[in-house]
Design an enzyme around this catalytic site. Structure first.
Site, PDB file in Angstrom:
ATOM      1  N   THR A  48       0.805  -1.221   0.000  1.00 67.21           N
ATOM      2  CA  THR A  48       0.000   0.000   0.000  1.00 67.21           C
ATOM      3  C   THR A  48       0.836   1.267   0.000  1.00 67.21           C
ATOM      4  O   THR A  48       0.612   2.177  -0.809  1.00 67.21           O
ATOM      5  CB  THR A  48      -0.920   0.018   1.236  1.00 67.21           C
ATOM      6  OG1 THR A  48      -1.560  -1.234   1.361  1.00 67.21           O
ATOM      7  CG2 THR A  48      -1.951   1.116   1.126  1.00 67.21           C
ATOM      8  N   TYR A 111     -13.363  -4.458  -1.334  1.00 71.25           N
ATOM      9  CA  TYR A 111     -14.546  -4.029  -2.085  1.00 71.25           C
ATOM     10  C   TYR A 111     -15.653  -5.077  -2.139  1.00 71.25           C
ATOM     11  O   TYR A 111     -16.799  -4.752  -1.883  1.00 71.25           O
ATOM     12  CB  TYR A 111     -14.165  -3.596  -3.520  1.00 71.25           C
ATOM     13  CG  TYR A 111     -15.337  -3.003  -4.282  1.00 71.25           C
ATOM     14  CD1 TYR A 111     -15.809  -1.729  -3.976  1.00 71.25           C
ATOM     15  CD2 TYR A 111     -15.989  -3.718  -5.282  1.00 71.25           C
ATOM     16  CE1 TYR A 111     -16.885  -1.189  -4.651  1.00 71.25           C
ATOM     17  CE2 TYR A 111     -17.066  -3.180  -5.963  1.00 71.25           C
ATOM     18  CZ  TYR A 111     -17.521  -1.915  -5.645  1.00 71.25           C
ATOM     19  OH  TYR A 111     -18.588  -1.386  -6.307  1.00 71.25           O
ATOM     20  N   TYR A 137      -2.605  -9.849   5.767  1.00 69.44           N
ATOM     21  CA  TYR A 137      -2.667  -8.408   6.031  1.00 69.44           C
ATOM     22  C   TYR A 137      -4.122  -8.022   6.258  1.00 69.44           C
ATOM     23  O   TYR A 137      -4.932  -8.029   5.330  1.00 69.44           O
ATOM     24  CB  TYR A 137      -2.059  -7.648   4.853  1.00 69.44           C
ATOM     25  CG  TYR A 137      -2.021  -6.141   5.000  1.00 69.44           C
ATOM     26  CD1 TYR A 137      -2.216  -5.498   6.228  1.00 69.44           C
ATOM     27  CD2 TYR A 137      -1.766  -5.336   3.886  1.00 69.44           C
ATOM     28  CE1 TYR A 137      -2.169  -4.125   6.338  1.00 69.44           C
ATOM     29  CE2 TYR A 137      -1.715  -3.951   3.985  1.00 69.44           C
ATOM     30  CZ  TYR A 137      -1.921  -3.350   5.207  1.00 69.44           C
ATOM     31  OH  TYR A 137      -1.881  -1.977   5.314  1.00 69.44           O
ATOM     32  N   ARG A 142      -9.242  -0.017   5.054  1.00 64.11           N
ATOM     33  CA  ARG A 142      -9.022   0.105   3.621  1.00 64.11           C
ATOM     34  C   ARG A 142      -9.835  -0.907   2.817  1.00 64.11           C
ATOM     35  O   ARG A 142     -10.269  -0.610   1.710  1.00 64.11           O
ATOM     36  CB  ARG A 142      -7.532  -0.084   3.285  1.00 64.11           C
ATOM     37  CG  ARG A 142      -6.653   1.083   3.667  1.00 64.11           C
ATOM     38  CD  ARG A 142      -5.219   0.834   3.236  1.00 64.11           C
ATOM     39  NE  ARG A 142      -4.361   1.974   3.534  1.00 64.11           N
ATOM     40  CZ  ARG A 142      -4.144   3.000   2.724  1.00 64.11           C
ATOM     41  NH1 ARG A 142      -4.743   3.034   1.551  1.00 64.11           N
ATOM     42  NH2 ARG A 142      -3.349   3.975   3.069  1.00 64.11           N
ATOM     43  N   LYS A 166      -0.050  -9.237   9.552  1.00 65.45           N
ATOM     44  CA  LYS A 166       0.112  -7.807   9.773  1.00 65.45           C
ATOM     45  C   LYS A 166      -1.257  -7.292  10.194  1.00 65.45           C
ATOM     46  O   LYS A 166      -2.180  -7.218   9.382  1.00 65.45           O
ATOM     47  CB  LYS A 166       0.597  -7.109   8.502  1.00 65.45           C
ATOM     48  CG  LYS A 166       0.726  -5.594   8.645  1.00 65.45           C
ATOM     49  CD  LYS A 166       1.062  -4.931   7.312  1.00 65.45           C
ATOM     50  CE  LYS A 166       1.101  -3.412   7.458  1.00 65.45           C
ATOM     51  NZ  LYS A 166       1.338  -2.727   6.166  1.00 65.45           N
ATOM     52  N   ILE A 208       5.421  -3.477  10.579  1.00 65.54           N
ATOM     53  CA  ILE A 208       5.674  -3.051   9.199  1.00 65.54           C
ATOM     54  C   ILE A 208       5.323  -1.576   9.186  1.00 65.54           C
ATOM     55  O   ILE A 208       4.155  -1.201   9.221  1.00 65.54           O
ATOM     56  CB  ILE A 208       4.867  -3.876   8.189  1.00 65.54           C
ATOM     57  CG1 ILE A 208       5.334  -5.350   8.238  1.00 65.54           C
ATOM     58  CG2 ILE A 208       5.028  -3.312   6.780  1.00 65.54           C
ATOM     59  CD1 ILE A 208       4.530  -6.290   7.368  1.00 65.54           C
TER      60      ILE A 208
END
Length: 295
Positions: A48, A111, A137, A142, A166, A208
């Site tokens: 990202t 989405y 992740y 997001r 993560k 991270i």
């Protein structure tokens, strides 16, 4: 089970651009070397923070090869490979040039908002498609979907090469539940700079980091102190950066850290649309904070 090698300070690496929007490979070389010289334990590339959706396939391959060449296997490299079409991600894993890559970071499908069973089947298919270690992740802010603790633990138990997650849900109760119930060889990595101190205190093995692009020495010192059980000096470092943590993301990521790196003279303050640079008033506040911190 495959061992997790992604511990300590991981750099969520940015992609520097020239004024004309092309990739600034010279700035990227300088930045990676600076991070290697100042405490980076591993790199997370083409994810990202690297503005990867705006990069061409050719640019991504060139960036990957350049970083592999600079790092020279001194620290592990984790590479982003995810999406909301499971078959496409599996195909990418089968066909991509992964030479020099030590693991895959795969984000929750975005989405289309799959169920927990859909998430489980998605990541199970990805794990089966590669022999490399896989780091999940979870970033619901997001993606629009949260990978629940029980699904994470289920994947950790059922897939030998899913080695870590993560966690960027911002939910410390969820993080604690994963750490409490996970297999011994599965790790939690912070995906949120501001929560790294409490997460490592709970048992996470590192971060991270976005701010690590600019301040690797300071942030890696905090993590190393915590790992040795020296929580008081680590907490002091954490509190020094509280204002920066919030400012970094007020205009989106990586706008904040790119403004900081520009202020420090590493890169030009250029992003690719739809992202735009940090607002001037926030850049001024960041400059003031860096001067106060004597950075």
């Amino acid at each position: 089970m495959v061992q997790n090698i992604f511990k300590g300070l991981g750099i969520a690496l940015i992609t520097p651009f020239q004024e004309d929007g092309s990739v600034d490979y010279d700035a990227l070389k300088r930045l990676v070397q600076y991070q290697l010289d100042n405490g980076a334990d591993f790199f997370c590339i083409l994810a990202t923070t690297g503005e990867t959706p705006t990069l061409t396939a050719e640019e991504k391959l060139t960036i990957k090869n350049l970083i592999v060449e600079i790092v020279q296997a001194r620290v592990p490299i984790l590479m982003g490979c995810g999406g909301n079409n499971t078959a496409a991600v599996v195909e990418e894993l089968h066909t991509a040039d992964l030479k020099g890559i030590d693991g895959i970071l795969s984000v929750c499908p975005y989405y289309n908002k799959p169920s927990q069973e859909g998430l489980y089947q998605h990541f199970r298919a990805i794990a089966a498609a590669t022999e490399l270690p896989v780091v999940l992740y979870n970033v619901p802010g997001r993606t629009g979907v949260n990978l629940k603790a029980e699904t994470t633990v289920r994947l950790a138990r059922d897939c030998h090469n899913i080695v870590a997650i993560k966690e960027a849900s911002g939910n410390l109760e969820q993080v604690d539940e994963i750490i409490k119930n996970k297999p011994r060889d599965f790790d939690v990595i912070s995906g949120d700079d501001s929560l790294t101190f409490p997460m490592v205190s709970c048992g996470a093995v590192g971060v991270i980091s976005v701010i690590g692009n600019a301040l690797p020495r300071e942030f890696s010192k905090m993590i190393r102190l915590q790992m040795r059980g020296e929580y008081d000096p680590a907490r002091i470092i954490h509190h020094r950066f509280t204002d920066l943590f919030s400012l970094l993301f007020v205009d989106g990521n990586p706008a904040g850290v790119k403004a900081m790196l520009s202020e420090m003279g590493f890169i030009k303050n250029v992003l690719r649309l739809p992202l735009v640079p940090m607002r001037i008033k926030n850049m001024q506040r960041m400059s003031d904070i860096l001067k106060e911190l004597k950075i």
